[in-house]
Design an enzyme around this catalytic site. Structure first.
Site, PDB file in Angstrom:
ATOM      1  N   LYS A  90       0.820  -1.208   0.000  1.00  0.00           N
ATOM      2  CA  LYS A  90       0.000   0.000   0.000  1.00  0.00           C
ATOM      3  C   LYS A  90       0.862   1.270   0.000  1.00  0.00           C
ATOM      4  CE  LYS A  90      -3.882  -2.280  -0.088  1.00  0.00           C
ATOM      5  NZ  LYS A  90      -3.571  -3.673   0.221  1.00  0.00           N
TER       6      LYS A  90
HETATM    7  C1  LIG Z   1      -9.571  -2.808  -1.075  1.00  0.00           C
HETATM    8  C2  LIG Z   1      -8.956  -3.557   0.074  1.00  0.00           C
HETATM    9  N1  LIG Z   1      -9.665  -3.707   1.189  1.00  0.00           N
HETATM   10  C3  LIG Z   1      -9.145  -4.360   2.254  1.00  0.00           C
HETATM   11  C4  LIG Z   1      -7.873  -4.908   2.227  1.00  0.00           C
HETATM   12  C5  LIG Z   1      -7.383  -5.661   3.410  1.00  0.00           C
HETATM   13  O1  LIG Z   1      -6.257  -5.067   3.983  1.00  0.00           O
HETATM   14  P1  LIG Z   1      -5.169  -5.916   4.773  1.00  0.00           P
HETATM   15  O2  LIG Z   1      -4.395  -6.712   3.762  1.00  0.00           O
HETATM   16  O3  LIG Z   1      -4.316  -4.848   5.422  1.00  0.00           O
HETATM   17  O4  LIG Z   1      -5.874  -6.768   5.759  1.00  0.00           O
HETATM   18  C6  LIG Z   1      -7.102  -4.754   1.087  1.00  0.00           C
HETATM   19  C7  LIG Z   1      -5.738  -5.306   1.027  1.00  0.00           C
HETATM   20  O5  LIG Z   1      -5.358  -6.047   0.196  1.00  0.00           O
HETATM   21  C8  LIG Z   1      -7.654  -4.074  -0.035  1.00  0.00           C
HETATM   22  O6  LIG Z   1      -6.946  -3.913  -1.154  1.00  0.00           O
END
Ligand SMILES: Cc1ncc(COP(=O)(O)O)c(C=O)c1O
Length: 402
Positions: A206
């Site tokens: 990210k």
């Molecule tokens: C649009 C979206 N929502 C939620 C997430 C979940 O985040 P995390 O990987 O930090 O749990 C991601 C991560 O890949 C994402 O791209």
């Protein structure tokens, strides 16, 4: 390693030709410098590896870069989404509307709390949730709407806010999944101030990272208090604020705490947020300029009043101009050393969701998925890297021209 002349044209690498790049350019990559390493080392040498002072310091830094009143750090974006659906009071009998063009975690967070998901299809150019289709999914049970700022471009928050306010069962909450869009603005307003709650992911792919990590931003004091409880077993006081051994567990919560190691990294990363965003935006502009002449690819539709954080660049292939499908183009580009990816398999097409919502058809997302490619974009890339990707796309789309 940049493109060799011979690799730019001629036989495709997948057919034994020379690749555009000798080593793979990843679609995403974290940027870690000495300041980050020093910040984490200092946290490691401190008394607090978790529940310490670096977590609130990171939360304050998140508030100051986004303009949100409260930031509550979580152990992942997924945990933060779960915290947000809990804090919103969603539960059995309730519904929440979201997009199929997202990582499954967005919809999963609705199911975790026993509520049901209703999917609204997307705009074919931006791949953002289509507010008109959101309006069509509203029922008396609608309690929340979860737009996703796909690729870093904010959704249409004014339209979604108006739909949420008019929900027949009472004002619904807007929970922005801003996993891609930290630092973006929409009509001059920063991400973090556009929704009732805004969820960040701080995964290494990210905009900034804490290793694993996430956060929820909100201006609402009561939501912030609930978010803090839910990440800490439902306990009403933070460890460092206690004067004796007593504490009260008032909700059924979880251990979703971010460590001080992650928070130290996050604060150090936030110091460079503006630079990360500037690089991503410059590289995205170069992609858009350079790809404009290739009629085998369709570029993202951009809102002129949005300034995307550009988590990734995506294109949709014009398959009627090509003799390969998306899978063929994907493998050919990977052979050229370009780490393309696909975001996303529409959530409702995963077997779990197919079983849960059989027969559900979302034709815009399904068609986009068949044509989608994510191109590499991160703050460690150079203009020459973008040119390699563009050259590889030209090479592959020329070789497979219909
Ligand atoms: C649009 C979206 N929502 C939620 C997430 C979940 O985040 P995390 O990987 O930090 O749990 C991601 C991560 O890949 C994402 O791209």
């Amino acid at each position: 390693m940049s493109a060799t002349r011979a690799g730019l044209t001629g036989r495709l690498a997948i057919d034994g030709g020379e690749p555009v790049r000798a080593s793979m350019l990843p679609y995403a990559h974290q940027q870690i410098d000495d300041a980050d390493v020093d910040a984490v080392a200092a946290a490691l040498r401190s008394d607090w590896l978790t529940t310490g002072p670096r977590v609130p310091a990171f939360e304050e830094a998140l508030c100051s870069v986004t303009g949100a009143r409260h930031a509550v750090a979580y152990s992942s974006g997924t945990a933060a989404l779960h915290g947000a659906t809990l804090a919103a009071g969603l539960g059995p009998g309730d519904e929440a509307i979201t997009t199929p063009m997202t990582f499954a975690a967005t919809a999963n967070a609705v199911l975790y709390v026993g509520a049901e998901v209703r999917f609204a299809d997307i705009d074919p150019g931006s791949l953002l949730i289509d507010p008109e289709l959101v309006a069509g999914q509203v029922t008396p049970r609608t309690k929340a709407i979860l737009p996703v700022d796909y690729s870093g471009q904010p959704a249409d928050y004014d339209a979604i806010r108006a739909i949420a306010d008019a929900a027949p069962g009472g004002r619904a909450l807007v929970i922005a999944d801003a996993a891609h869009s930290l630092g973006a603005t929409w009509h001059g307003r920063p991400v973090g101030t556009l929704a009732d709650m805004t969820v960040l992911s701080l995964h290494p792919a990210k905009i900034v990272t804490t290793g694993e990590g996430g956060a929820v931003l909100t201006d609402d004091d009561e939501l912030a208090a609930r978010l803090r409880r839910f990440r800490n077993h439902g306990i009403s006081s933070e460890l460092r604020a206690r004067t004796d051994w007593t504490y009260q567990m008032v909700d059924l919560g979880f251990n979703y705490r971010l460590t001080d190691l992650g928070a130290a990294l996050g604060s150090s990363q936030l110091d460079r947020l503006e630079g990360f965003l500037a690089t991503r935006r410059r590289l995205a502009r170069r992609y858009l300029d350079r790809l404009a002449g290739n009629d085998a690819v369709e570029l993202p539709a951009l809102d002129p009043d949005a300034d995307s954080a550009w988590h990734f660049m995506f294109v949709q292939l014009n398959l009627d101009r090509l003799t390969v499908d998306r899978g063929g183009a994907y493998h050919a580009l990977r052979a050229e050393g370009i780490g393309v990816n696909v975001h996303y398999i529409p959530v409702h097409e995963h077997p779990y969701y197919r079983g849960r919502y059989p027969g559900l058809s979302l034709p815009v997302a399904e068609r986009a998925y068949r044509r989608l490619l994510t191109l590499p974009l991160h703050a460690g890339m150079t203009e020459a890297d973008v040119d390699d990707v563009v050259a590889a796309l030209d090479k592959v789309t020329t070789a497979y021209r219909a």
